[in-house]
Design a protein around this motif. Structure first.
Motif, PDB file in Angstrom:
ATOM      1  N   ILE A  10       0.841  -1.201   0.000  1.00 16.32           N
ATOM      2  CA  ILE A  10       0.000   0.000   0.000  1.00 16.32           C
ATOM      3  C   ILE A  10       0.873   1.246   0.000  1.00 16.32           C
ATOM      4  O   ILE A  10       0.557   2.240  -0.658  1.00 16.32           O
ATOM      5  CB  ILE A  10      -0.958  -0.013   1.209  1.00 16.32           C
ATOM      6  N   ALA A  11       1.990   1.198   0.685  1.00 18.01           N
ATOM      7  CA  ALA A  11       2.900   2.346   0.717  1.00 18.01           C
ATOM      8  C   ALA A  11       3.430   2.660  -0.681  1.00 18.01           C
ATOM      9  O   ALA A  11       3.641   3.824  -1.021  1.00 18.01           O
ATOM     10  CB  ALA A  11       4.055   2.076   1.666  1.00 18.01           C
ATOM     11  N   VAL A  13       1.764   2.229  -3.503  1.00 14.63           N
ATOM     12  CA  VAL A  13       0.669   2.906  -4.210  1.00 14.63           C
ATOM     13  C   VAL A  13       0.562   4.352  -3.723  1.00 14.63           C
ATOM     14  O   VAL A  13       0.432   5.280  -4.524  1.00 14.63           O
ATOM     15  CB  VAL A  13      -0.657   2.150  -4.003  1.00 14.63           C
ATOM     16  N   ALA A  14       0.631   4.548  -2.426  1.00 11.38           N
ATOM     17  CA  ALA A  14       0.557   5.900  -1.862  1.00 11.38           C
ATOM     18  C   ALA A  14       1.701   6.761  -2.371  1.00 11.38           C
ATOM     19  O   ALA A  14       1.508   7.939  -2.702  1.00 11.38           O
ATOM     20  CB  ALA A  14       0.580   5.836  -0.336  1.00 11.38           C
ATOM     21  N   ARG A  15       2.882   6.192  -2.477  1.00  8.53           N
ATOM     22  CA  ARG A  15       4.049   6.920  -2.985  1.00  8.53           C
ATOM     23  C   ARG A  15       3.842   7.319  -4.449  1.00  8.53           C
ATOM     24  O   ARG A  15       4.181   8.432  -4.860  1.00  8.53           O
ATOM     25  CB  ARG A  15       5.298   6.066  -2.821  1.00  8.53           C
ATOM     26  N   ALA A  16       3.262   6.431  -5.247  1.00  8.96           N
ATOM     27  CA  ALA A  16       3.006   6.723  -6.653  1.00  8.96           C
ATOM     28  C   ALA A  16       1.996   7.858  -6.801  1.00  8.96           C
ATOM     29  O   ALA A  16       2.170   8.765  -7.625  1.00  8.96           O
ATOM     30  CB  ALA A  16       2.512   5.474  -7.375  1.00  8.96           C
ATOM     31  N   ILE A  17       0.939   7.827  -5.990  1.00  9.91           N
ATOM     32  CA  ILE A  17      -0.072   8.882  -6.039  1.00  9.91           C
ATOM     33  C   ILE A  17       0.514  10.209  -5.581  1.00  9.91           C
ATOM     34  O   ILE A  17       0.297  11.258  -6.193  1.00  9.91           O
ATOM     35  CB  ILE A  17      -1.298   8.499  -5.187  1.00  9.91           C
ATOM     36  N   LYS A  18       1.292  10.169  -4.518  1.00  5.02           N
ATOM     37  CA  LYS A  18       1.926  11.392  -4.002  1.00  5.02           C
ATOM     38  C   LYS A  18       2.867  11.991  -5.052  1.00  5.02           C
ATOM     39  O   LYS A  18       2.898  13.197  -5.262  1.00  5.02           O
ATOM     40  CB  LYS A  18       2.696  11.070  -2.721  1.00  5.02           C
ATOM     41  N   GLY A  19       3.607  11.138  -5.726  1.00  6.03           N
ATOM     42  CA  GLY A  19       4.511  11.611  -6.777  1.00  6.03           C
ATOM     43  C   GLY A  19       3.764  12.231  -7.945  1.00  6.03           C
ATOM     44  O   GLY A  19       4.192  13.235  -8.505  1.00  6.03           O
ATOM     45  N   GLU A  31      -3.921   1.638 -11.607  1.00  5.10           N
ATOM     46  CA  GLU A  31      -3.977   0.253 -12.058  1.00  5.10           C
ATOM     47  C   GLU A  31      -2.718  -0.452 -11.578  1.00  5.10           C
ATOM     48  O   GLU A  31      -1.621   0.094 -11.664  1.00  5.10           O
ATOM     49  CB  GLU A  31      -4.062   0.179 -13.575  1.00  5.10           C
ATOM     50  N   ILE A  32      -2.884  -1.674 -11.082  1.00  6.84           N
ATOM     51  CA  ILE A  32      -1.762  -2.441 -10.557  1.00  6.84           C
ATOM     52  C   ILE A  32      -1.759  -3.811 -11.215  1.00  6.84           C
ATOM     53  O   ILE A  32      -2.779  -4.505 -11.225  1.00  6.84           O
ATOM     54  CB  ILE A  32      -1.865  -2.605  -9.031  1.00  6.84           C
ATOM     55  N   ASP A  33      -0.619  -4.187 -11.773  1.00  3.82           N
ATOM     56  CA  ASP A  33      -0.455  -5.532 -12.325  1.00  3.82           C
ATOM     57  C   ASP A  33      -0.055  -6.427 -11.159  1.00  3.82           C
ATOM     58  O   ASP A  33       1.040  -6.281 -10.610  1.00  3.82           O
ATOM     59  CB  ASP A  33       0.610  -5.542 -13.409  1.00  3.82           C
ATOM     60  N   PRO A  34      -0.917  -7.348 -10.756  1.00  7.54           N
ATOM     61  CA  PRO A  34      -0.615  -8.163  -9.578  1.00  7.54           C
ATOM     62  C   PRO A  34       0.563  -9.114  -9.776  1.00  7.54           C
ATOM     63  O   PRO A  34       1.171  -9.542  -8.810  1.00  7.54           O
ATOM     64  CB  PRO A  34      -1.913  -8.942  -9.327  1.00  7.54           C
ATOM     65  N   VAL A  35       0.899  -9.424 -11.012  1.00  8.96           N
ATOM     66  CA  VAL A  35       2.012 -10.339 -11.269  1.00  8.96           C
ATOM     67  C   VAL A  35       3.350  -9.619 -11.135  1.00  8.96           C
ATOM     68  O   VAL A  35       4.255 -10.078 -10.441  1.00  8.96           O
ATOM     69  CB  VAL A  35       1.879 -10.974 -12.672  1.00  8.96           C
ATOM     70  N   THR A  36       3.459  -8.461 -11.791  1.00 17.55           N
ATOM     71  CA  THR A  36       4.737  -7.746 -11.797  1.00 17.55           C
ATOM     72  C   THR A  36       4.827  -6.681 -10.708  1.00 17.55           C
ATOM     73  O   THR A  36       5.915  -6.225 -10.383  1.00 17.55           O
ATOM     74  CB  THR A  36       4.958  -7.058 -13.151  1.00 17.55           C
ATOM     75  N   GLY A  37       3.665  -6.235 -10.196  1.00 15.39           N
ATOM     76  CA  GLY A  37       3.669  -5.164  -9.206  1.00 15.39           C
ATOM     77  C   GLY A  37       3.765  -3.791  -9.836  1.00 15.39           C
ATOM     78  O   GLY A  37       3.897  -2.791  -9.143  1.00 15.39           O
ATOM     79  N   ARG A  38       3.649  -3.727 -11.146  1.00 11.11           N
ATOM     80  CA  ARG A  38       3.727  -2.443 -11.857  1.00 11.11           C
ATOM     81  C   ARG A  38       2.529  -1.596 -11.481  1.00 11.11           C
ATOM     82  O   ARG A  38       1.381  -2.035 -11.552  1.00 11.11           O
ATOM     83  CB  ARG A  38       3.752  -2.684 -13.364  1.00 11.11           C
ATOM     84  N   ILE A  39       2.795  -0.351 -11.075  1.00  7.96           N
ATOM     85  CA  ILE A  39       1.755   0.582 -10.653  1.00  7.96           C
ATOM     86  C   ILE A  39       1.661   1.688 -11.695  1.00  7.96           C
ATOM     87  O   ILE A  39       2.658   2.332 -12.008  1.00  7.96           O
ATOM     88  CB  ILE A  39       2.076   1.177  -9.266  1.00  7.96           C
ATOM     89  N   VAL A  40       0.457   1.889 -12.225  1.00  7.19           N
ATOM     90  CA  VAL A  40       0.227   2.921 -13.233  1.00  7.19           C
ATOM     91  C   VAL A  40      -0.814   3.890 -12.677  1.00  7.19           C
ATOM     92  O   VAL A  40      -1.921   3.487 -12.325  1.00  7.19           O
ATOM     93  CB  VAL A  40      -0.277   2.311 -14.559  1.00  7.19           C
TER      94      VAL A  40
END
Length: 65
Positions: A10-11, A13-19, A31-40
């Protein structure tokens, strides 16, 4: 699937939103790819330009054809 480890926290995701906000972007969704962990982070759609006085008058006084 309940016991499978996740590749993001969760941290993260929060970091990505803050950025995104720090870069003057208003996040609309994440959007989060659960396999790779890529956060868009995807930007929110902006509403159209506000109407000016002439646009409002035209809308209220336009004749129907």
């Amino acid at each position: 699937m309940a016991g499978t480890p996740v590749s993001f926290k969760i941290a993260d995701v929060a970091r990505a939103i803050k950025g995104a906000r720090k870069g003057n972007m208003e996040p609309g969704r994440v959007e989060i790819d659960p396999v790779t962990g890529r956060i868009v982070v995807i930007a929110a759609e902006k509403a159209g330009e506000p109407e000016n006085a002439v646009d409002k008058w035209m809308k209220n006084h336009a004749r129907s054809s």
